[in-house]
Design a protein around this motif. Structure first.
Motif, short mmCIF file in Angstrom:
data_model
loop_
_atom_site.label_atom_id
_atom_site.label_comp_id
_atom_site.label_asym_id
_atom_site.label_seq_id
_atom_site.Cartn_x
_atom_site.Cartn_y
_atom_site.Cartn_z
N VAL A 9 35.01 31.95 19.48
CA VAL A 9 35.29 30.74 20.25
C VAL A 9 34.00 30.15 20.81
O VAL A 9 33.76 28.94 20.72
CB VAL A 9 36.31 31.03 21.38
N GLU A 10 33.15 31.02 21.37
CA GLU A 10 31.92 30.53 22.00
C GLU A 10 30.90 29.99 20.99
O GLU A 10 29.99 29.28 21.39
CB GLU A 10 31.33 31.60 22.90
N ARG A 11 31.08 30.30 19.72
CA ARG A 11 30.22 29.68 18.70
C ARG A 11 30.59 28.21 18.49
O ARG A 11 29.78 27.43 18.00
CB ARG A 11 30.32 30.44 17.37
N HIS A 12 31.81 27.85 18.85
CA HIS A 12 32.30 26.48 18.67
C HIS A 12 32.39 25.69 19.97
O HIS A 12 32.31 24.46 19.94
CB HIS A 12 33.67 26.48 17.99
N LEU A 13 32.60 26.38 21.08
CA LEU A 13 32.75 25.73 22.38
C LEU A 13 31.76 26.31 23.38
O LEU A 13 31.63 27.53 23.46
CB LEU A 13 34.16 25.95 22.95
N ASP A 14 31.12 25.45 24.13
CA ASP A 14 30.23 25.88 25.19
C ASP A 14 31.07 26.12 26.44
O ASP A 14 31.28 25.20 27.25
CB ASP A 14 29.16 24.81 25.44
#
Length: 175
Positions: A90-95
């Motif tokens: 998830v954190e690869r796509h959302l900050d």
């Protein structure tokens, strides 16, 4: 660790301490989410509101959604390290905002879907149990000494000129 409004960073830090434990969620007293649950999504929700006192409020929530399949697929909950892989994806796509408030969204046939706060993490044998507490409504104005846009306390003033035994009458100016 106990905190009714846990941040995303604190939540992740707690998980990272116990990668080999099995991750369980307790949604009510002695009620755990079925071990075959899935983390279906992690949402970041910026919230902007105006409270009853007319004040604008803004904050961010990170909502971790859990789903129980109708048929059990396993009798053991996922390991914390697997949940952390989902977080990494998830954190690869959302900050994701590390200071955002965390909520866990869950419901099943016996428990209406709702968002709850992680109250504390409990180590119970091979399990890391996230104890959840219900979210609650609140009046933000009361935190500022107000209630619904008016002062929290009112004082009743009685005119000094009243003599003992006299009473007020409507329109008489003393009430």
């Amino acid at each position: 660790m106990s905190n009714s409004k846990m941040t995303w960073q604190t939540f992740k830090d707690q998980l990272q301490q116990y990668p080999e434990q099995l991750l369980q969620f307790q949604y009510a007293a002695n009620k755990l989410v079925a071990p075959s649950y899935h983390i279906t999504e992690i949402k970041q929700a910026p919230v902007t509101s105006v409270d009853c006192g007319g004040k604008v409020n803004a904050w961010t929530e990170i909502i971790v959604q859990l789903w129980e399949p109708e048929e059990a697929q396993t009798d053991r909950a996922m390991a914390v390290h697997k949940a952390l892989k989902i977080v990494d994806l998830v954190e690869r796509h959302l900050d994701l905002n590390p200071k955002a408030m965390v909520k866990i969204e869950f419901g099943n046939a016996a428990f209406d879907t709702r968002q709850m706060h992680p109250k504390e993490f409990l180590l119970e044998g091979e399990n890391l149990v996230v104890d959840l507490q219900p979210d609650a409504t609140q009046c933000k104005a009361t935190d500022r000494g107000m209630t619904c846009g008016t002062p929290a306390t009112k004082t009743l003033e009685i005119p000094i000129g009243m003599v003992s035994g006299e009473s007020c009458t409507p329109g008489g100016g003393c009430c």
